[in-house]
Write an enzyme that holds these catalytic residues in place. Sequence first.
Site, mmCIF file in Angstrom:
data_model
loop_
_atom_site.group_PDB
_atom_site.id
_atom_site.type_symbol
_atom_site.label_atom_id
_atom_site.label_comp_id
_atom_site.label_asym_id
_atom_site.label_seq_id
_atom_site.Cartn_x
_atom_site.Cartn_y
_atom_site.Cartn_z
ATOM 1 N N LEU A 123 58.056 -58.432 75.635
ATOM 2 C CA LEU A 123 56.638 -58.770 75.523
ATOM 3 C C LEU A 123 55.816 -57.498 75.656
ATOM 4 O O LEU A 123 55.823 -56.841 76.696
ATOM 5 C CB LEU A 123 56.250 -59.765 76.615
ATOM 6 C CG LEU A 123 54.769 -60.158 76.667
ATOM 7 C CD1 LEU A 123 54.389 -60.978 75.438
ATOM 8 C CD2 LEU A 123 54.462 -60.934 77.944
ATOM 9 N N HIS A 156 55.634 -54.079 87.806
ATOM 10 C CA HIS A 156 54.730 -52.991 87.423
ATOM 11 C C HIS A 156 53.302 -53.515 87.353
ATOM 12 O O HIS A 156 53.075 -54.671 87.001
ATOM 13 C CB HIS A 156 55.171 -52.451 86.060
ATOM 14 C CG HIS A 156 54.552 -51.161 85.663
ATOM 15 N ND1 HIS A 156 53.268 -51.079 85.163
ATOM 16 C CD2 HIS A 156 55.034 -49.886 85.682
ATOM 17 C CE1 HIS A 156 52.993 -49.819 84.880
ATOM 18 N NE2 HIS A 156 54.039 -49.074 85.186
#
EC number: 2.3.1.109
Length: 343
Positions: free
Chosen positions: A125, A229
């Site tokens: 993605l 992240h």
Amino acid sequence: MMLFRAVRHSDLNGVQSLSQRAGIGLTSFPNNLDQLRSRIARSVDTFDGKLARAQQGFLFVLEDTSANRVAGVSAIEVAVGLEEPFYNFRVQKTIRSSRELGIYKSIEALTLEQDQTGNSELCTLFLDPEYQKGRNGTFLSKARFLFIAAFRDIFSKTIFAEMRGVADEQGNSPFWNSLGQHFFGIPFSQADYLTGIGSKTFIAELMPLHPIYISLLSAEAQKVIGQVHEKTVPARAILEKEGLIYQGHIDIFDGGALLQAEIDRIRAVKESRLVSVSKAESVTRDDGVPCIVANQQFSEFRALLLNVVCDSNELFLTAAEMGALQVSDGDQVRLVSLFPKEN
């Protein structure tokens, strides 16, 4: 118009341009022209029915049709680990005690596992930073669920998503520096790249086979276990709202969370439904809510994000929308609201 569709060979340049902006840590999307060409070919061959289940993977793009530009990618692997092992760490608690000293300790350890073997995977993605606004990211992620719902028999009972873990712009991962570095002796960015281009045998050859006590890792590494992240926080939230959860499995390189769920329990899958379409000269969208609308075609799967009345049994579309979806009067489309209903 933002159109979600199956990738084509002609998308290679656009896909490569995106990969150059993805950065370190998105393992399944390496900036390598040959690998991207092979990835696209594998998706096309999967749609054409040429591959065995173990090799099947679908790659989709989000196209800005007004600019003829690939703005994003997302993918689904049908069944991981059937040909090459798929590793992850599982966080497990172990109990150590001494009756003589009266000491009882609960200690967490990392165990190398292949628990996801045979499961389907949501992966790859990435949305161009210029398009990271509005609802594009949510659409790019969730449109895959309508494809899964339409062709449910292709996929496994369980699906998972391995989320990008914590690392800085230079590719320094606290988890890798405290653990993987000692076994592999190469930078995190190199290990991540090798995995992305399919060189995975080194994992089985060098990865620790025995449990590793988390308390022996650096404080920085311990903090990022099961985290993601900063640029992946929105993607994690999107999946969690659909029902995917963290169950103690993490990425072996950066410690990023692995989310999973039974497919039939995912909100967008179980709430999606079929409606008939009718052509209209113009359509008022003021009373609608954001919904993903997709055709029922396998190789030419397409989806749009439209404001529509989701609970109606008939859907009115303009000629342009019908053309984008490649549907005609009376055809059925699958739709689902972009967001879960608020309780």
